[in-house]
Design a protein around this motif. Structure first.
Motif, PDB file in Angstrom:
ATOM      1  N   ALA A  33       0.831  -1.206   0.000  1.00  0.00           N
ATOM      2  CA  ALA A  33       0.000   0.000   0.000  1.00  0.00           C
ATOM      3  C   ALA A  33       0.866   1.256   0.000  1.00  0.00           C
ATOM      4  N   ALA A  34       1.964   1.205   0.746  1.00  0.00           N
ATOM      5  CA  ALA A  34       2.858   2.361   0.812  1.00  0.00           C
ATOM      6  C   ALA A  34       3.537   2.620  -0.531  1.00  0.00           C
ATOM      7  N   VAL A  35       3.962   1.555  -1.200  1.00  0.00           N
ATOM      8  CA  VAL A  35       4.635   1.746  -2.486  1.00  0.00           C
ATOM      9  C   VAL A  35       3.637   2.199  -3.552  1.00  0.00           C
ATOM     10  N   ASN A  36       2.371   1.815  -3.417  1.00  0.00           N
ATOM     11  CA  ASN A  36       1.345   2.323  -4.330  1.00  0.00           C
ATOM     12  C   ASN A  36       1.286   3.845  -4.269  1.00  0.00           C
ATOM     13  N   GLU A  37       1.281   4.369  -3.049  1.00  0.00           N
ATOM     14  CA  GLU A  37       1.219   5.819  -2.877  1.00  0.00           C
ATOM     15  C   GLU A  37       2.497   6.484  -3.381  1.00  0.00           C
ATOM     16  N   ARG A  38       3.614   5.860  -3.093  1.00  0.00           N
ATOM     17  CA  ARG A  38       4.901   6.413  -3.533  1.00  0.00           C
ATOM     18  C   ARG A  38       4.975   6.455  -5.057  1.00  0.00           C
ATOM     19  N   ALA A  39       4.540   5.376  -5.703  1.00  0.00           N
ATOM     20  CA  ALA A  39       4.593   5.310  -7.166  1.00  0.00           C
ATOM     21  C   ALA A  39       3.644   6.328  -7.791  1.00  0.00           C
ATOM     22  N   ARG A  40       2.452   6.431  -7.220  1.00  0.00           N
ATOM     23  CA  ARG A  40       1.483   7.402  -7.748  1.00  0.00           C
ATOM     24  C   ARG A  40       2.009   8.827  -7.598  1.00  0.00           C
ATOM     25  N   PHE A  41       2.600   9.116  -6.455  1.00  0.00           N
ATOM     26  CA  PHE A  41       3.136  10.455  -6.205  1.00  0.00           C
ATOM     27  C   PHE A  41       4.271  10.775  -7.176  1.00  0.00           C
ATOM     28  N   SER A  42       5.117   9.781  -7.463  1.00  0.00           N
ATOM     29  CA  SER A  42       6.250  10.017  -8.363  1.00  0.00           C
ATOM     30  C   SER A  42       5.777  10.355  -9.772  1.00  0.00           C
ATOM     31  N   VAL A  43       4.655   9.748 -10.182  1.00  0.00           N
ATOM     32  CA  VAL A  43       4.097  10.050 -11.504  1.00  0.00           C
ATOM     33  C   VAL A  43       3.519  11.457 -11.521  1.00  0.00           C
ATOM     34  N   GLU A  44       2.800  11.815 -10.468  1.00  0.00           N
ATOM     35  CA  GLU A  44       2.088  13.091 -10.457  1.00  0.00           C
ATOM     36  C   GLU A  44       3.003  14.275 -10.157  1.00  0.00           C
ATOM     37  N   LEU A  45       4.256  14.005  -9.844  1.00  0.00           N
ATOM     38  CA  LEU A  45       5.223  15.102  -9.749  1.00  0.00           C
ATOM     39  C   LEU A  45       5.395  15.782 -11.104  1.00  0.00           C
ATOM     40  N   ASP A  46       5.163  15.006 -12.170  1.00  0.00           N
ATOM     41  CA  ASP A  46       5.288  15.541 -13.525  1.00  0.00           C
ATOM     42  C   ASP A  46       3.955  16.056 -14.058  1.00  0.00           C
ATOM     43  N   GLY A  47       2.950  16.100 -13.194  1.00  0.00           N
ATOM     44  CA  GLY A  47       1.633  16.592 -13.604  1.00  0.00           C
ATOM     45  C   GLY A  47       0.555  15.578 -13.284  1.00  0.00           C
ATOM     46  N   PRO A  48      -0.688  16.029 -13.099  1.00  0.00           N
ATOM     47  CA  PRO A  48      -1.792  15.118 -12.761  1.00  0.00           C
ATOM     48  C   PRO A  48      -1.972  14.033 -13.824  1.00  0.00           C
ATOM     49  N   SER A  49      -2.207  12.820 -13.378  1.00  0.00           N
ATOM     50  CA  SER A  49      -2.456  11.712 -14.301  1.00  0.00           C
ATOM     51  C   SER A  49      -3.885  11.228 -14.083  1.00  0.00           C
ATOM     52  N   HIS A  50      -4.782  11.677 -14.947  1.00  0.00           N
ATOM     53  CA  HIS A  50      -6.185  11.302 -14.799  1.00  0.00           C
ATOM     54  C   HIS A  50      -6.381   9.806 -15.044  1.00  0.00           C
ATOM     55  N   LYS A  51      -5.572   9.251 -15.939  1.00  0.00           N
ATOM     56  CA  LYS A  51      -5.691   7.815 -16.215  1.00  0.00           C
ATOM     57  C   LYS A  51      -5.309   7.000 -14.984  1.00  0.00           C
ATOM     58  N   LEU A  52      -4.259   7.429 -14.300  1.00  0.00           N
ATOM     59  CA  LEU A  52      -3.814   6.703 -13.110  1.00  0.00           C
ATOM     60  C   LEU A  52      -4.836   6.834 -11.979  1.00  0.00           C
ATOM     61  N   ARG A  53      -5.422   8.008 -11.848  1.00  0.00           N
ATOM     62  CA  ARG A  53      -6.437   8.202 -10.815  1.00  0.00           C
ATOM     63  C   ARG A  53      -7.664   7.345 -11.092  1.00  0.00           C
ATOM     64  N   SER A  54      -8.035   7.261 -12.366  1.00  0.00           N
ATOM     65  CA  SER A  54      -9.174   6.422 -12.742  1.00  0.00           C
ATOM     66  C   SER A  54      -8.876   4.956 -12.454  1.00  0.00           C
ATOM     67  N   LEU A  55      -7.659   4.529 -12.787  1.00  0.00           N
ATOM     68  CA  LEU A  55      -7.271   3.145 -12.530  1.00  0.00           C
ATOM     69  C   LEU A  55      -7.275   2.859 -11.032  1.00  0.00           C
ATOM     70  N   ARG A  56      -6.819   3.807 -10.256  1.00  0.00           N
ATOM     71  CA  ARG A  56      -6.806   3.618  -8.803  1.00  0.00           C
ATOM     72  C   ARG A  56      -8.221   3.402  -8.273  1.00  0.00           C
ATOM     73  N   ARG A  57      -9.167   4.203  -8.745  1.00  0.00           N
ATOM     74  CA  ARG A  57     -10.562   4.033  -8.303  1.00  0.00           C
ATOM     75  C   ARG A  57     -11.096   2.664  -8.706  1.00  0.00           C
ATOM     76  N   GLN A  58     -10.776   2.239  -9.923  1.00  0.00           N
ATOM     77  CA  GLN A  58     -11.234   0.928 -10.386  1.00  0.00           C
ATOM     78  C   GLN A  58     -10.641  -0.197  -9.541  1.00  0.00           C
ATOM     79  N   CYS A  59      -9.360  -0.078  -9.231  1.00  0.00           N
ATOM     80  CA  CYS A  59      -8.692  -1.122  -8.442  1.00  0.00           C
ATOM     81  C   CYS A  59      -9.272  -1.191  -7.032  1.00  0.00           C
ATOM     82  N   GLU A  60      -9.538  -0.048  -6.444  1.00  0.00           N
ATOM     83  CA  GLU A  60     -10.096  -0.036  -5.089  1.00  0.00           C
ATOM     84  C   GLU A  60     -11.499  -0.637  -5.073  1.00  0.00           C
ATOM     85  N   GLN A  61     -12.307  -0.275  -6.059  1.00  0.00           N
ATOM     86  CA  GLN A  61     -13.660  -0.836  -6.132  1.00  0.00           C
ATOM     87  C   GLN A  61     -13.604  -2.341  -6.389  1.00  0.00           C
TER      88      GLN A  61
END
Length: 252
Positions: free
Chosen positions: A109-137
């Protein structure tokens, strides 16, 4: 890109989570104990994969960071389902392996957050956010299939959503419609993953070995004579394989 033995679809990780969750009753019936060697093998292979993802978060290329984040998110479904199953086995056997499984779940769970944060340092990733919601559901829907002794709600992302789905599954189980519920859930969640084009994604060759090692450590805990393993996953079955001494030095 051609599929080879060194790659497999990212969605396959979701398929594995679905099989584990929807057949949790049978798995618990055949897995009464998790040995120290099995626990150690799972821990080492999982830690190696987590370290690989962490290394990817430090990469310069955004695509490497995104691929790691995507892979970590989807495989997180498997990790939570498998940890819940381990809790069910520990409830039956009083095993101490659960501490290790839960530590891996927390690290994942911690590395999920770390990986997501590293991507969004370069700008918001709507695709990644959508995937995250799908995975959680998807995680919460699949956890609802597990037996009560797994206390699967502990690993849900949204307890209200999990509880609601569990009530529905319990009703379908009691009314003899469990198989229909399994099919409906598979088709519904597959449709969402297909919609995001995840079904066409291939895991990078560099990542695939790490996933194979973790999957093998999980599948090999089962008794193939008692629990029929789908052909897709039976190729990972290698119960007599153990972690090497070098790996133990690194990860213990």
């Amino acid at each position: 890109m051609q599929k080879t033995q060194s790659t497999f679809e990212t969605r396959s990780l979701f398929d594995l989570a679905g099989w584990l969750a929807m057949h949790g009753d049978e798995i618990l019936d055949t897995m009464k104990h998790i040995s120290l060697e099995q626990t150690r093998r799972y821990y080492i292979s999982s830690r190696r994969r987590i370290q690989f993802w962490l290394n990817c978060t430090r990469a310069d290329a955004v695509v490497d960071k995104f691929n790691a984040a995507e892979s970590a998110l989807v495989s997180g479904i498997v990790t939570r389902v498998w940890t819940a199953l381990a809790r069910g086995i520990a409830t039956e056997s009083g095993g101490k392996a659960l501490v290790v499984f839960e530590q891996i779940c927390e690290d994942h769970a911690a590395v999920n957050e770390r990986a997501r944060f590293s991507v969004e340092l370069d700008g918001p990733s709507h695709k990644l956010r959508s995937l995250r919601r799908q995975c959680e559901q998807s995680t919460d829907y699949l956890l609802a299939f597990l037996p009560a002794e797994c206390y699967a709600g502990v690993y849900a992302h949204d307890r209200v959503r999990f509880d609601k789905r569990q009530v529905e599954i319990d009703y379908e189980r009691e009314s003899g419609q469990l198989e229909a519920a399994r099919c409906f859930t598979r088709h519904t969640l597959h449709a969402k993953f297909e919609w995001s084009h995840l079904g066409d994604r291939l895991i990078q060759c560099r990542q695939a070995p790490y996933h194979r090692q973790v999957i093998s450590s999980m599948i090999s805990m089962m008794d193939r004579d008692l629990m029929p393993i789908p052909e897709m996953w039976s190729r990972f079955y290698s119960p007599h394989k153990s972690a090497s001494a070098a790996e133990l030095v690194v990860w213990n």
